[in-house]
Design a protein around this motif. Structure first.
Motif, short mmCIF file in Angstrom:
data_model
loop_
_atom_site.label_atom_id
_atom_site.label_comp_id
_atom_site.label_asym_id
_atom_site.label_seq_id
_atom_site.Cartn_x
_atom_site.Cartn_y
_atom_site.Cartn_z
N ILE A 123 0.84 -1.20 0.00
CA ILE A 123 0.00 0.00 0.00
C ILE A 123 0.88 1.25 0.00
O ILE A 123 0.61 2.22 -0.73
CB ILE A 123 -0.96 -0.01 1.21
N ALA A 124 1.93 1.24 0.81
CA ALA A 124 2.84 2.39 0.88
C ALA A 124 3.54 2.62 -0.45
O ALA A 124 3.72 3.76 -0.90
CB ALA A 124 3.86 2.18 2.00
N ILE A 125 3.94 1.54 -1.11
CA ILE A 125 4.60 1.65 -2.42
C ILE A 125 3.64 2.28 -3.44
O ILE A 125 4.02 3.18 -4.20
CB ILE A 125 5.08 0.26 -2.91
N LYS A 126 2.38 1.85 -3.41
CA LYS A 126 1.37 2.40 -4.32
C LYS A 126 1.10 3.87 -4.00
O LYS A 126 0.93 4.70 -4.92
CB LYS A 126 0.08 1.59 -4.21
N ALA A 127 1.05 4.22 -2.71
CA ALA A 127 0.81 5.61 -2.31
C ALA A 127 1.91 6.53 -2.84
O ALA A 127 1.64 7.64 -3.31
CB ALA A 127 0.72 5.71 -0.79
N ARG A 128 3.16 6.07 -2.77
CA ARG A 128 4.27 6.89 -3.30
C ARG A 128 4.16 7.03 -4.81
O ARG A 128 4.35 8.11 -5.37
CB ARG A 128 5.60 6.25 -2.93
N GLU A 129 3.82 5.90 -5.49
CA GLU A 129 3.68 5.94 -6.95
C GLU A 129 2.64 6.95 -7.39
O GLU A 129 2.80 7.63 -8.41
CB GLU A 129 3.29 4.54 -7.48
N GLU A 130 1.55 7.05 -6.63
CA GLU A 130 0.44 7.92 -7.04
C GLU A 130 0.55 9.33 -6.47
O GLU A 130 -0.37 10.13 -6.62
CB GLU A 130 -0.90 7.27 -6.66
N GLY A 131 1.66 9.62 -5.81
CA GLY A 131 1.95 10.99 -5.42
C GLY A 131 1.27 11.49 -4.16
O GLY A 131 1.15 12.72 -3.97
N TYR A 132 0.86 10.60 -3.27
CA TYR A 132 0.29 11.05 -2.00
C TYR A 132 1.39 11.62 -1.11
O TYR A 132 2.53 11.14 -1.13
CB TYR A 132 -0.42 9.90 -1.29
N LYS A 133 1.03 12.62 -0.32
CA LYS A 133 2.02 13.23 0.58
C LYS A 133 2.35 12.30 1.75
O LYS A 133 3.51 12.19 2.15
CB LYS A 133 1.48 14.56 1.11
#
Length: 511
Positions: A123-133
């Motif tokens: 989930i964290a990897i996906k969050a970084r990919e999609e540009g979440y702060k």
């Protein structure tokens, strides 16, 4: 009023962002749509109690919650915090201007405390990919998610902290981890060390060869000879995981909720399932697919103790993953692929009684019983095991000897050097990284023999009644022995040593 909050769903070892749309309007009712499972449908009771115990409430209005994409099935209790914050924001009980910049996940207790979730790393990897702060999640999973760089990770213990963060601007403490330092920790201090093993020098040598070439191995010997003890120490001599391998392995363990406070896995996994295991538990699957034991041992060792005691159909399902290094689970609406590149280490007694042709043994077995017992292991499965070695009991003189044996760290240095030679050799091949993965074409190219070595191999196959399947396996193992000695060519002494490691192909074992 409509508010959007963001969570995530995990399929296989990859995450998909889920948008939770909460609309609060005049009327009465609570409607949750978007293919939620029972755990999510029951969340309104947990949310109501958690909010009530922290000075807030679910408004007595018409609440419609949509979990988008609506055709993707969501499961588990990890959306409690996402839904609760969405309800508070949509009902204007809290201010939440920056809500769209954060991904929020967590299971709520009735007092508002947060329970750990599964799949925090993907989930964290996906969050970084999609540009979440940032990523807000339970404190127990914070180290695991903090492995991901360039993403602010906030571990929280109670929903009140999240409410105050959005409503009052109270800062959350960011969890930071030095990934490189975490990865290198404990590399030179294995829990199980070959220095603890008395005697068994020939078996240690065999284990070193198996580790250097990535060869599958089977240990055959009577009870108490040390088969399990030796197998448990094999991961300690395998080359250290690369950062990429560690991340890949941690992702799989994260999906089943086995990481929690440990952060990045630096030690290669060692899995030892009981012989009563089902084929679904071994290879993965279920109504909502989960990784099996072969995927949990990815980049590590899968140890099958007492191999003939496993159900035959369970062993047969391993044949394809052993070849392809991955397992694919297909369902009507989706397909999930889990990596499963592991070293298979198996052990077995030579007979149902535990002893082989030993007149002094406490229990003896007839030749027919032995043949029936050994025939439980199919030829195609044995074909995928390169090294067969007999383990004999350690004599008293060796057990009582105070001399300290060679440590795993020293053995691993030689293994790592041999692996480096193989990495260079196979750099142009996409799916070949070490000798055990060589195809027939590559064997002919990299395992060329001189006339004397070829004659030695021919004589051995005729005299020892070695099967045809043993030919390629002997060449692969001989190539690894040559690499350990940093020899460019495969010599006669490499071939003669490799021949010793085909016990089950000899006449008198499996015919």
């Amino acid at each position: 009023m409509l508010k959007k909050v963001f969570g995530s769903a995990v399929f296989g070892v990859e995450a998909t962002t889920v948008t939770v749309e909460v609309n609060v309007d005049t009327g009465i009712g609570y409607h949750l749509v978007g293919l939620p499972d029972n755990a999510i449908k029951e969340s309104n009771y947990r949310i109501a109690a958690a909010l009530q115990n922290n000075g807030y409430k679910i408004p007595g209005k018409k609440i419609i919650i949509n979990m988008s994409p609506a055709d993707l099935r969501k499961e588990g209790s990890a959306y409690d915090l996402t839904l609760a914050i969405g309800i508070l924001a949509a009902s204007k009980q809290i201010k939440a201007e920056d809500l769209d910049r954060y991904l929020i996940m967590g299971e709520l207790s009735l007092d508002g405390n947060l329970q750990p979730i599964k799949g925090a790393l993907p989930i964290a990897i996906k969050a970084r990919e999609e540009g979440y702060k940032g990523f807000i999640l339970p404190m127990q999973n914070a180290k695991e998610a903090a492995i991901v760089n360039d993403l602010e990770v906030f571990g929280v213990e109670n929903i009140k902290e999240v409410i105050n963060f959005f409503d009052k601007g109270e800062a959350l403490q960011q969890v930071k981890i030095d990934t490189r330092k975490e990865f290198e920790k404990n590399l030179d201090f294995p829990e199980f060390d070959f220095a603890d093993v008395k005697g068994q020098e020939s078996i240690k040598r065999c284990m070193e060869i198996a580790a250097a070439g990535g060869h599958n191995i089977i240990l055959i010997g009577p009870p108490g000879a040390g088969k399990t003890m030796l197998a448990k120490r094999l991961p300690s001599i395998l080359p250290p995981m690369t950062l990429h391998e560690a991340l890949e392995t941690t992702k799989i363990h994260s999906v089943v909720g086995r990481v929690k406070d440990t952060g990045l896995m630096s030690q290669r996994p060692f899995r030892s399932p009981h012989h009563t295991i089902s084929n679904v538990a071994l290879v993965g699957g279920g109504s909502y697919p989960q990784p099996g034991e072969i995927s949990l041992s990815h980049n590590g060792v899968l140890f099958l103790d007492e191999l003939p005691e496993f159900k035959r159909e369970v062993l047969e399902v391993m044949r394809q993953p052993l070849e392809d290094r991955e397992v694919t689970i297909s369902r009507a609406k989706f397909t999930v692929t889990y990596p499963s590149s592991f070293m298979l280490v198996a052990s077995m007694n030579p007979s149902p009684g535990g002893y082989f042709n030993d007149p002094d043994a406490p229990v003896t077995s007839s030749p027919a019983e032995m043949q029936r017992y050994l025939s439980k292991i199919s030829g195609p499965l044995l074909d995928r095991i390169d090294i067969h070695i007999e383990v004999t009991p350690v004599p008293f003189e060796k057990l009582s000897d105070d001399q300290i044996a060679e440590s795993s760290v020293d053995i691993r240095k030689r293994v790592t050097k041999a692996r480096e030679i193989q990495t260079k050799r196979f750099k142009d091949f996409e799916n070949v990284h070490y000798n055990a993965q060589m195809s027939t074409k590559q064997i002919r190219k990299y395992c060329k023999l001189d006339d004397a070595s070829l004659q030695l191999l021919k004589t051995a196959m005729e005299r020892l009644n070695l099967s045809a399947r043993a030919y390629d396996r002997i060449l692969k193992v001989a190539r690894t022995i040559a690499d350990l000695e940093q020899s460019e060519t495969v010599l006669g002494n490499h071939i003669s040593e490799a021949i010793q490691y085909r016990s089950l192909d000899r006449d008198g074992w499996l015919g």
